[in-house]
Design a protein around this motif. Sequence first.
Motif, short mmCIF file in Angstrom:
data_model
loop_
_atom_site.label_atom_id
_atom_site.label_comp_id
_atom_site.label_asym_id
_atom_site.label_seq_id
_atom_site.Cartn_x
_atom_site.Cartn_y
_atom_site.Cartn_z
N PHE A 138 0.95 -1.18 -0.22
CA PHE A 138 -0.03 0.02 0.08
C PHE A 138 0.97 1.36 0.09
O PHE A 138 0.45 2.17 -0.69
N ARG A 139 1.87 1.25 0.91
CA ARG A 139 3.00 2.25 0.73
C ARG A 139 3.34 2.51 -0.52
O ARG A 139 3.84 3.78 -0.97
N ALA A 140 3.93 1.60 -1.13
CA ALA A 140 4.65 1.50 -2.47
C ALA A 140 3.63 2.24 -3.52
O ALA A 140 3.98 2.90 -4.48
N ALA A 141 2.44 1.73 -3.57
CA ALA A 141 1.50 2.20 -4.42
C ALA A 141 1.41 3.70 -4.20
O ALA A 141 1.40 4.43 -5.36
N GLU A 142 1.06 3.90 -2.97
CA GLU A 142 0.77 5.41 -2.67
C GLU A 142 2.11 6.20 -3.11
O GLU A 142 1.97 7.32 -3.79
N HIS A 143 3.27 5.94 -2.82
CA HIS A 143 4.66 6.81 -3.21
C HIS A 143 4.72 6.77 -4.73
O HIS A 143 5.08 7.62 -5.35
N LEU A 144 4.36 5.64 -5.36
CA LEU A 144 4.57 5.49 -6.89
C LEU A 144 3.67 6.58 -7.65
O LEU A 144 3.78 7.43 -8.52
N TYR A 160 2.63 -8.43 -1.64
CA TYR A 160 3.95 -8.31 -2.22
C TYR A 160 3.79 -7.94 -3.55
O TYR A 160 5.09 -7.61 -4.34
N TYR A 161 2.80 -7.64 -4.30
CA TYR A 161 3.33 -7.31 -5.62
C TYR A 161 2.02 -6.22 -6.26
O TYR A 161 0.90 -5.96 -5.53
N LEU A 162 2.50 -5.18 -7.19
CA LEU A 162 1.52 -4.59 -7.78
C LEU A 162 1.94 -4.12 -9.12
O LEU A 162 2.78 -4.72 -9.68
N VAL A 185 -9.26 -4.54 4.17
CA VAL A 185 -8.45 -4.26 2.88
C VAL A 185 -7.27 -5.00 2.70
O VAL A 185 -6.30 -4.85 3.50
N GLU A 186 -7.05 -6.06 1.91
CA GLU A 186 -5.91 -6.77 1.67
C GLU A 186 -5.68 -6.82 0.27
O GLU A 186 -6.35 -6.79 -0.74
N PRO A 187 -4.26 -6.86 -0.04
CA PRO A 187 -3.73 -7.12 -1.34
C PRO A 187 -4.47 -8.34 -1.95
O PRO A 187 -4.21 -9.22 -1.44
N PHE A 200 -1.49 0.02 -10.71
CA PHE A 200 -2.71 -0.89 -10.35
C PHE A 200 -2.29 -1.60 -9.32
O PHE A 200 -1.45 -2.56 -9.43
N HIS A 201 -3.11 -1.70 -8.18
CA HIS A 201 -2.85 -2.21 -6.78
C HIS A 201 -4.09 -3.05 -6.56
O HIS A 201 -5.17 -2.62 -5.83
#
Length: 178
Positions: free
Chosen positions: A31-37, A69-71, A63-65, A45-46
């Motif tokens: 979630f952090r990676a998606a937000e920062h990207l 570990y992937y997006l 809410v879970e991915p 797309f996550h």
Amino acid sequence: MASENLASENLASENQASAWYVIQCKGSESFRAAEHLANQGYEVFHPVLNAQRKRQGKLTTVVEPLFPYYLFICLDQIASNWRPIRSTRGVLRLLTFGDRPVSVPASLVETLRAQPHRQEGVHSYFSAGEKVTITDGPFKDLEAIFTHCKGEERAIVLLNVLQRPQHIELPVGSLVKS
């Protein structure tokens, strides 16, 4: 007319140059990676889903991915700046095969986007027919078979009482998987 055709061909080649790639994230940081990207201007797309988890004796929706570990990230081979991706918080690496990034078909991403992963109750904590153990009340430590939920806080289980199967309504918090 010729300039219009040339412009449409350039637009088509630009669309073909961009592709979806897979980013592997650090543990529990997708979630952090998606937000920062996304803050850096990348199209990300996550896919996530709403799952029911038992927390402190209560069934809650979290809410879970969909892919822990992937997006997915959409990048252009020529125009996109690939350098900041690796140093983005939460990102471990861009998936590669050898030294080349692995692209994912756009049709796969579109199919995932069309799926109702966020639909409530899709992934229930207990499944029908699953063996459960009762942890509280007069039936404590007895095994039963989960049949279905009745609202958010109640469950119906099948329990053998006096050599006969009986449907019993219990709080969801008083059940654990056997």
